[in-house]
Design an enzyme around this catalytic site. Structure first.
Site, PDB file in Angstrom:
ATOM      1  N   SER A   1      11.592 -40.820 -40.267  1.00 25.06           N
ATOM      2  CA  SER A   1      11.093 -42.048 -39.489  1.00 25.06           C
ATOM      3  C   SER A   1      10.001 -42.480 -39.793  1.00 25.06           C
ATOM      4  O   SER A   1       9.543 -43.565 -39.065  1.00 25.06           O
ATOM      5  CB  SER A   1      11.739 -41.634 -38.047  1.00 25.06           C
ATOM      6  OG  SER A   1      10.860 -41.073 -37.241  1.00 25.06           O
ATOM      7  N   HIS A   2       9.028 -41.766 -40.135  1.00 28.71           N
ATOM      8  CA  HIS A   2       7.502 -42.031 -40.576  1.00 28.71           C
ATOM      9  C   HIS A   2       7.307 -41.884 -41.843  1.00 28.71           C
ATOM     10  O   HIS A   2       5.935 -41.889 -42.067  1.00 28.71           O
ATOM     11  CB  HIS A   2       6.624 -41.393 -39.534  1.00 28.71           C
ATOM     12  CG  HIS A   2       6.958 -41.816 -37.915  1.00 28.71           C
ATOM     13  ND1 HIS A   2       7.901 -41.095 -37.233  1.00 28.71           N
ATOM     14  CD2 HIS A   2       6.175 -42.833 -37.349  1.00 28.71           C
ATOM     15  CE1 HIS A   2       7.605 -41.823 -35.962  1.00 28.71           C
ATOM     16  NE2 HIS A   2       6.800 -42.652 -36.102  1.00 28.71           N
TER      17      HIS A   2
ATOM     18  N   GLU B   1      13.433 -43.370 -34.818  1.00 31.60           N
ATOM     19  CA  GLU B   1      14.570 -42.787 -35.081  1.00 31.60           C
ATOM     20  C   GLU B   1      15.674 -43.772 -34.545  1.00 31.60           C
ATOM     21  O   GLU B   1      16.661 -43.914 -35.162  1.00 31.60           O
ATOM     22  CB  GLU B   1      14.777 -41.639 -34.079  1.00 31.60           C
ATOM     23  CG  GLU B   1      13.751 -40.565 -34.293  1.00 31.60           C
ATOM     24  CD  GLU B   1      14.010 -39.813 -35.549  1.00 31.60           C
ATOM     25  OE1 GLU B   1      15.213 -40.000 -35.999  1.00 31.60           O
ATOM     26  OE2 GLU B   1      13.311 -39.113 -36.090  1.00 31.60           O
TER      27      GLU B   1
HETATM   28  P1  NDP Z   1      10.969 -35.087 -31.652  1.00 37.17           P
HETATM   29  O1  NDP Z   1      11.976 -34.987 -30.216  1.00 37.17           O
HETATM   30  O2  NDP Z   1      11.922 -35.071 -32.653  1.00 37.17           O
HETATM   31  O3  NDP Z   1      10.274 -33.502 -31.607  1.00 37.17           O
HETATM   32  C1  NDP Z   1       9.104 -33.678 -30.600  1.00 37.17           C
HETATM   33  C2  NDP Z   1       8.457 -32.450 -30.590  1.00 37.17           C
HETATM   34  O4  NDP Z   1       9.288 -31.279 -30.106  1.00 37.17           O
HETATM   35  C3  NDP Z   1       7.968 -31.996 -32.271  1.00 37.17           C
HETATM   36  O5  NDP Z   1       6.931 -31.648 -32.214  1.00 37.17           O
HETATM   37  C4  NDP Z   1       9.283 -31.043 -32.676  1.00 37.17           C
HETATM   38  O6  NDP Z   1       8.580 -29.927 -33.490  1.00 37.17           O
HETATM   39  C5  NDP Z   1       9.244 -30.262 -31.145  1.00 37.17           C
HETATM   40  N1  NDP Z   1      10.760 -29.885 -31.329  1.00 37.17           N
HETATM   41  C6  NDP Z   1      11.967 -30.467 -31.525  1.00 37.17           C
HETATM   42  N2  NDP Z   1      12.822 -29.623 -31.254  1.00 37.17           N
HETATM   43  C7  NDP Z   1      12.373 -28.241 -30.662  1.00 37.17           C
HETATM   44  C8  NDP Z   1      12.601 -27.035 -30.326  1.00 37.17           C
HETATM   45  N3  NDP Z   1      14.233 -26.817 -30.189  1.00 37.17           N
HETATM   46  N4  NDP Z   1      12.112 -26.175 -30.041  1.00 37.17           N
HETATM   47  C9  NDP Z   1      10.695 -26.383 -29.860  1.00 37.17           C
HETATM   48  N5  NDP Z   1      10.053 -27.502 -30.541  1.00 37.17           N
HETATM   49  C10 NDP Z   1      11.005 -28.445 -30.700  1.00 37.17           C
HETATM   50  O7  NDP Z   1       9.976 -36.180 -31.540  1.00 37.17           O
HETATM   51  P2  NDP Z   1       9.915 -37.738 -30.986  1.00 37.17           P
HETATM   52  O8  NDP Z   1      11.147 -38.313 -31.486  1.00 37.17           O
HETATM   53  O9  NDP Z   1       9.882 -37.708 -29.779  1.00 37.17           O
HETATM   54  O10 NDP Z   1       8.973 -38.159 -31.907  1.00 37.17           O
HETATM   55  C11 NDP Z   1       8.992 -38.526 -33.207  1.00 37.17           C
HETATM   56  C12 NDP Z   1       7.285 -38.742 -33.702  1.00 37.17           C
HETATM   57  O11 NDP Z   1       7.105 -40.047 -33.709  1.00 37.17           O
HETATM   58  C13 NDP Z   1       6.267 -38.336 -33.433  1.00 37.17           C
HETATM   59  O12 NDP Z   1       5.707 -37.610 -34.581  1.00 37.17           O
HETATM   60  C14 NDP Z   1       5.474 -39.399 -32.877  1.00 37.17           C
HETATM   61  O13 NDP Z   1       3.959 -39.126 -33.147  1.00 37.17           O
HETATM   62  C15 NDP Z   1       5.845 -40.555 -33.414  1.00 37.17           C
HETATM   63  N6  NDP Z   1       5.751 -41.923 -32.735  1.00 37.17           N
HETATM   64  C16 NDP Z   1       4.449 -42.708 -33.203  1.00 37.17           C
HETATM   65  C17 NDP Z   1       4.258 -43.701 -32.378  1.00 37.17           C
HETATM   66  C18 NDP Z   1       3.177 -44.749 -32.799  1.00 37.17           C
HETATM   67  O14 NDP Z   1       2.934 -45.654 -32.406  1.00 37.17           O
HETATM   68  N7  NDP Z   1       2.304 -44.179 -34.011  1.00 37.17           N
HETATM   69  C19 NDP Z   1       5.025 -44.081 -31.350  1.00 37.17           C
HETATM   70  C20 NDP Z   1       5.861 -43.092 -30.808  1.00 37.17           C
HETATM   71  C21 NDP Z   1       6.296 -42.006 -31.808  1.00 37.17           C
HETATM   72  P3  NDP Z   1       9.179 -30.090 -35.157  1.00 37.17           P
HETATM   73  O15 NDP Z   1       8.411 -31.284 -35.613  1.00 37.17           O
HETATM   74  O16 NDP Z   1       9.031 -28.786 -35.647  1.00 37.17           O
HETATM   75  O17 NDP Z   1      10.642 -30.387 -35.023  1.00 37.17           O
END
Ligand code: NDP
Length: 335
Positions: free
Chosen positions: A48-49, A189
């Site tokens: 997604s990024h 996403e």
């Molecule tokens: P996710 O919900 O996919 O993941 C959030 C965090 O939780 C990650 O660090 C992930 O690690 C961790 N995680 C997920 N599942 C588990 C688990 N079962 N146990 C432990 N840790 C877990 O991310 P989001 O959908 O909330 O966000 C996605 C991206 O979007 C982010 O990188 C964010 O920076 C980006 N974003 C950017 C914006 C901008 O304006 N620039 C705005 C909003 C979001 P892992 O990576 O290892 O899965």
């Protein structure tokens, strides 16, 4: 997997992005920094990024909103306070060039804060956090966006998806890094679900009238909910203040008011904090102490550390490349 999906090596992805951005007016440095962000996202399985965002970067160059040859101006307001003016460019170059200054200031003072202003951020925050944690620092970052998330109880989007990211350095392992939107789901996403014709789970967002919806297109027009009810909504509020008024940048609603809606990234701020545990805590002890927690966490079945999904994705993506959907490839060709 679609019939016309293709497997691209990381080098191929990098050159694809580099060429495309240069054709649309980016200079070598800016194109290279954005290409690294996108390639690393694809390498880590954060689609997604990754390449999906290229069209947005190009839109912002084509509309003249973002300067493809911007040079960040980096200065100090106090020994531990770094001011980074992105000068109207994409965030990756400002992040790359400010990184050594943040690391140096944190190692000198124990803590450093960097306020990035006037940057167009369009990607994941783990990218900046991981490198700081790899330098032995405990790190935090957050950024706001444009109003797409409801304040808890409200009907009108006010907050951005406002991600926060945290990194913890480790001695013999890659850092523990989490990076999460304060919305239930990252907007990227939701966009991906819309593209792939998938439905959203309950509780992700509402339509334009504020009614719950599972249709990603309706939610993109309407608003998303913060995670965890009012608690996530308060995190989103904090991010508004930290990435806005604290560092002299816009709140999400102000960012939206000055944006030209070209579909590219929006101009705003990012706060980065870096802390040196060797200066704040007990040298040589903090790392083993942290490991005690990770050991306890991992002793429980089915529990993993944040960041591990990305790290586990790396070796195969580096060796065999990444499967890119035909939809994305067609879109890039049409650029
Ligand atoms: P996710 O919900 O996919 O993941 C959030 C965090 O939780 C990650 O660090 C992930 O690690 C961790 N995680 C997920 N599942 C588990 C688990 N079962 N146990 C432990 N840790 C877990 O991310 P989001 O959908 O909330 O966000 C996605 C991206 O979007 C982010 O990188 C964010 O920076 C980006 N974003 C950017 C914006 C901008 O304006 N620039 C705005 C909003 C979001 P892992 O990576 O290892 O899965």
């Amino acid at each position: 997997m679609g019939m016309n999906d293709a497997r691209l090596s990381l080098d191929e992805i990098h050159s694809l992005v580099l060429d495309c951005l240069r054709r649309h007016g980016c200079d070598e440095e800016n194109a290279g920094a954005v290409a690294s962000v996108i390639t690393d996202a694809e390498r880590d399985g954060c689609h997604s990024h990754g390449l999906m965002r290229l069209a947005g970067y190009v839109a912002a160059l084509d509309s003249g909103k973002v300067k493809g040859d911007a040079r960040p101006l980096i200065g100090k307001k106090a020994p531990a306070i770094i001011h980074v003016d992105g000068n109207g460019g994409f965030a990756p170059l400002a992040l790359t060039e400010s990184r050594p200054h943040i690391i140096e200031a944190a190692k000198m003072n124990g803590i450093a804060a960097a306020g990035l202003v006037n940057v167009y951020h369009f990607s994941a925050l783990w990218w900046e956090i991981e490198t700081l944690a790899e330098a032995g620092l405990c790190a935090f970052a957050c950024t706001s966006y444009i109003p797409v998330v409801l304040p808890a109880g409200g009907k009108q989007a006010l907050y951005g998806t406002n991600p926060i990211a945290f990194g913890w350095p480790r001695n013999n392992e890659p850092p523990v890094v989490f990076d999460q939107a304060s919305s239930v789901m990252a907007r990227g996403e939701v966009m991906l679900a819309a593209r792939e014709g998938k439905k959203l789970a309950d509780g992700v967002g509402v339509d334009m009238d504020g009614n719950p919806s599972n249709d990603p297109n309706e939610v993109l027009r309407g608003a998303m909910l913060a995670f965890g009810g009012y608690k996530g909504s308060l995190i989103a509020m904090m991010v508004e203040l930290l990435a806005g008024p604290l560092i002299g940048e816009t709140l999400s609603f102000e960012t939206a008011a000055k944006d030209n809606s070209d579909g590219g990234p929006t101009c705003g701020g990012e706060l980065i904090l870096a802390m040196d545990p060797n200066l704040i805590g007990t040298p040589d002890l903090w790392a083993d102490h942290g490991e005690k927690l990770f050991k306890k966490i991992l002793a429980q079945n089915e529990v993993r550390l944040p960041g591990d999904r990305r790290y586990n994705n790396r070796p195969m993506a580096t060796k065999d490349g990444v499967l890119v959907s035909s939809k994305i490839l067609d879109e890039i060709k049409s650029l």
